[in-house]
Design a protein around this motif. Structure first.
Motif, PDB file in Angstrom:
ATOM      1  N   LEU A 271      42.318  42.409  35.948  1.00 29.75           N
ATOM      2  CA  LEU A 271      41.598  42.645  34.694  1.00 29.75           C
ATOM      3  C   LEU A 271      42.540  42.511  33.497  1.00 29.75           C
ATOM      4  O   LEU A 271      42.107  42.191  32.390  1.00 29.75           O
ATOM      5  CB  LEU A 271      40.961  44.041  34.703  1.00 29.75           C
TER       6      LEU A 271
ATOM      7  N   TYR B 187      43.728  37.847  31.467  1.00 25.19           N
ATOM      8  CA  TYR B 187      43.822  37.658  30.014  1.00 25.19           C
ATOM      9  C   TYR B 187      45.238  37.256  29.614  1.00 25.19           C
ATOM     10  O   TYR B 187      45.432  36.346  28.792  1.00 25.19           O
ATOM     11  CB  TYR B 187      43.429  38.952  29.304  1.00 25.19           C
TER      12      TYR B 187
ATOM     13  N   SER C 204      34.276  38.803  25.593  1.00 28.37           N
ATOM     14  CA  SER C 204      34.446  40.251  25.702  1.00 28.37           C
ATOM     15  C   SER C 204      33.087  40.917  25.872  1.00 28.37           C
ATOM     16  O   SER C 204      32.929  41.856  26.668  1.00 28.37           O
ATOM     17  CB  SER C 204      35.147  40.801  24.462  1.00 28.37           C
TER      18      SER C 204
ATOM     19  N   SER D 104      32.083  40.403  29.388  1.00 26.77           N
ATOM     20  CA  SER D 104      32.853  41.245  30.319  1.00 26.77           C
ATOM     21  C   SER D 104      32.249  42.630  30.432  1.00 26.77           C
ATOM     22  O   SER D 104      32.270  43.258  31.503  1.00 26.77           O
ATOM     23  CB  SER D 104      34.311  41.347  29.840  1.00 26.77           C
TER      24      SER D 104
ATOM     25  N   SER E 159      29.592  42.721  33.099  1.00 28.11           N
ATOM     26  CA  SER E 159      29.954  42.231  34.433  1.00 28.11           C
ATOM     27  C   SER E 159      29.837  43.339  35.472  1.00 28.11           C
ATOM     28  O   SER E 159      30.023  44.521  35.174  1.00 28.11           O
ATOM     29  CB  SER E 159      31.377  41.680  34.425  1.00 28.11           C
TER      30      SER E 159
ATOM     31  N   ILE F  41      34.281  39.411  36.066  1.00 27.06           N
ATOM     32  CA  ILE F  41      35.004  39.974  34.934  1.00 27.06           C
ATOM     33  C   ILE F  41      36.386  39.344  34.783  1.00 27.06           C
ATOM     34  O   ILE F  41      36.868  39.133  33.662  1.00 27.06           O
ATOM     35  CB  ILE F  41      35.109  41.520  35.054  1.00 27.06           C
TER      36      ILE F  41
ATOM     37  N   LEU G 270      35.813  35.898  33.131  1.00 23.55           N
ATOM     38  CA  LEU G 270      35.476  36.070  31.724  1.00 23.55           C
ATOM     39  C   LEU G 270      36.687  36.528  30.912  1.00 23.55           C
ATOM     40  O   LEU G 270      36.886  36.084  29.776  1.00 23.55           O
ATOM     41  CB  LEU G 270      34.335  37.078  31.573  1.00 23.55           C
ATOM     42  N   ARG G 271      37.493  37.387  31.509  1.00 22.69           N
ATOM     43  CA  ARG G 271      38.708  37.828  30.818  1.00 22.69           C
ATOM     44  C   ARG G 271      39.692  36.677  30.641  1.00 22.69           C
ATOM     45  O   ARG G 271      40.373  36.586  29.615  1.00 22.69           O
ATOM     46  CB  ARG G 271      39.363  38.959  31.617  1.00 22.69           C
TER      47      ARG G 271
ATOM     48  N   GLN H  21      38.385  34.670  27.843  1.00 24.75           N
ATOM     49  CA  GLN H  21      38.614  35.430  26.619  1.00 24.75           C
ATOM     50  C   GLN H  21      40.051  35.244  26.128  1.00 24.75           C
ATOM     51  O   GLN H  21      40.310  35.190  24.921  1.00 24.75           O
ATOM     52  CB  GLN H  21      38.342  36.913  26.866  1.00 24.75           C
TER      53      GLN H  21
ATOM     54  N   TYR I 216      34.696  46.966  25.517  1.00 25.66           N
ATOM     55  CA  TYR I 216      34.530  45.509  25.467  1.00 25.66           C
ATOM     56  C   TYR I 216      33.575  45.126  24.340  1.00 25.66           C
ATOM     57  O   TYR I 216      33.775  44.120  23.644  1.00 25.66           O
ATOM     58  CB  TYR I 216      33.994  44.992  26.806  1.00 25.66           C
TER      59      TYR I 216
END
Length: 552
Positions: free
Chosen positions: A72, A76, A111, A114, A117, A123, A126-127, A130, A192
């Motif tokens: 997580l 990113y 975000s 996320s 999610s 997640i 998506l992170r 992001q 988020y």
């Protein structure tokens, strides 16, 4: 490869420009523009700290194994840290405001996703996407500030304020993230959505207060996609290996770890070779799909008689130590002292007002104090913070060791970040500001990953060795390690951090001598950079021609 056409030559001659400093802007507009950029940096820092403190809640709700929660954060960090240079180039070419807005839009949209999610894969993906927004936003901000403020006190204040966004965002992320996770009905998801709202605010402020970039003065606006692929692939693999090498099944001897580090280093080597090839004068005289402008000119590293390269190595080494302090003091408080996350968070709070004060001090002294002294002093202060942690008395009150260490440690990060950013902005030409800023951020990111990898190795080795001396065989997680062995391991990581910081100070003293005043109105490094760049970029002319093309 074919020679440039006559039309190309005519366009090049008409595009010859003089490198001019940006015109001064009004105080009100300057404040609002700086606020917009600072808020975006604070948002990135807030994202990291808020997600970190909410990991246990997210893992429990989504049934994510503890050893996979790192994704997580890592997803990113990988995308945002490894794409800074390509996005810096795109910002310089196609408009810093445009790239900034797109970056904020991507951060906000993904975000938001996320927060809805319901499994690890979704997640994490998506992170990761992001993080692309973060990679676009940071170099664009640095370019926006450098373009908007001429060298002088206003620029120094703007960069110092921008740097303050990191500790402020981290503080707000810890406090708000912890509070919302604990008390909001939607727990960890709420933060988020807050980040998404801040992204929307940044976009609105950008449209209102950030001027649209004028047309790029570069003649050749192509992007070196081969170089972008090589550098991104190499950095992603190297950062991944540094992050996972110690926890892999066979640690650093794991086959896929060995293979990935070899491929990553090879990609970086090929990237450097490719950039050298593209920058050669004989290559620049030709025009084909295989001869775009280099993504990162290697001659950039020689600016200021090599001081550009020196400051990159200093920020790499200093942040290796700083990030090590962050990780191991948190683990010391929770795993050794037995504090819960809220108690640990409270003990970290002094870092953030200290960081703000440091950036105010930078704004006041940067126009009067030699840059080498500022950077070297910062590195020494971070080393002192590490010494306090290495010598900590476990029965002493927090105010004796932990508090002063938290106050002092940020001096190095803030002094080096703000001072180095100003120096890089002075050595980079107008069309290189975002690329140079992205490179500086990349070196800081690599330093953090390197520091965490080395300090983790030190911790594991010392803990294992000391446990063996006491006749204890520790399990894979090390939870049964004797407290004496754990303490010695924590002390060893602190001394490692001290070594990184003192080495950075030594590099600053040796190689940054003569840097001069970073906040002066007429910096010498700028003149040197312009002269060097002009000498290397008069290319594109037909043999025998009296005219030459100078890229802006």
């Amino acid at each position: 490869m074919e020679k440039r056409s006559q039309q190309d030559e005519e366009v090049a001659q008409k595009s010859e420009v003089v490198h001019e400093e940006p015109a001064p802007i009004s105080i009100v507009k300057g404040v609002l523009l700086t606020t917009c950029c600072t808020l975006s940096l604070a948002m990135m820092s807030m994202t990291a700290s808020a997600v970190a403190i909410s990991l246990p809640s997210a893992g429990k709700e989504l049934s994510i194994p503890e050893d996979q929660l790192q994704w997580l954060l890592s997803a990113y960090a990988l995308s945002s840290g490894c794409l800074l240079i390509p996005f810096g180039r795109l910002a310089d070419l196609y408009g810093r405001r445009n790239v900034f807005v797109i970056g904020c839009l991507v951060q906000g949209a993904f975000s938001l996703g996320s927060g809805f999610s319901n499994d690890l894969v979704t997640i994490a993906v998506l992170r990761g996407i992001q993080g692309l927004g973060g990679a676009a936003t940071v170099p664009a901000c640095l370019g926006i500030l450098a373009h908007a403020f001429p060298p002088g006190h206003a620029r120094s204040l703007a960069f110092a304020t921008f740097s303050a966004g990191q500790p402020i965002g981290g503080a707000v992320g810890f406090l708000l993230g912890g509070t919302l996770t604990e008390f909001a009905p939607t727990t960890w998801r709420t933060m988020y959505w807050v980040i998404s709202g801040i992204s929307a605010l940044c976009i609105l402020m950008a449209f209102l207060y950030v001027e649209r970039d004028g047309p790029s003065t570069e003649v050749d606006k192509r992007v070196d996609w081969i170089g972008a692929f090589l550098v991104t692939t190499g950095l992603v693999l190297i950062v991944f290996v540094l992050s996972d090498g110690e926890i892999a099944p066979q640690q650093w001897r794991t086959p896929y770890i060995i293979a990935l580090i070899i491929i990553g280093v090879a990609c970086i080597a090929l990237f450097l070779l490719w950039q050298w090839h593209l920058e050669r004068p004989e290559v620049r005289e030709t025009y084909s799909i295989w001869t775009p402008p280099p993504l990162m000119k290697l001659s950039l590293w020689t600016r200021g008689k090599g001081k550009f390269a020196a400051v990159q190595i200093v920020v790499f080494t200093l942040f290796a130590g700083f990030q090590s302090w962050i990780l191991w003091i948190v683990l010391y408080y929770q795993n050794y002292q037995g504090y819960n996350p809220i108690q640990t968070m409270i003990r970290m709070i002094p870092m953030f007002p200290s960081g703000v004060i440091c950036n105010i001090i930078i704004a006041l002294i940067v126009a009067h104090v030699d840059g080498m002294l500022i950077i070297a002093l910062g590195c020494i202060c971070t080393a002192i913070a590490g010494i306090l942690l290495a010598l900590i008395n476990t029965s002493a009150p927090y105010w004796a060791f932990g508090f002063p260490s938290a106050i002092i440690v940020v001096i190095g990060a803030d002094f080096v970040f703000a001072g180095g950013t100003l120096f890089v902005a002075k050595l980079a030409l107008p069309h290189e500001q975002s690329v140079a800023g992205g490179l500086y951020q990349t070196m800081a990111m690599l330093g953090q990953a390197f520091g965490l990898a080395i300090s983790t190795i030190v911790f594991d080795r010392v803990r294992s060795t000391e446990s063996s001396k006491l006749g204890v065989t520790i399990d894979k997680l090390g939870l049964n390690a004797p407290r004496e062995a754990q303490l010695k391991a924590y002390r060893a990581t602190s001394w490692t951090m001290v070594g990184f910081s003192l080495f950075a100070a030594l590099l600053a003293v040796i190689f940054l001598r003569g840097v001069g005043i970073l906040g002066g109105a007429h910096p010498k490094p700028d003149a040197e950079a312009t002269s060097e760049d002009s000498a290397t970029e008069k290319v594109g002319e037909e043999p025998g021609s009296e005219t030459s093309r100078t890229r802006a």
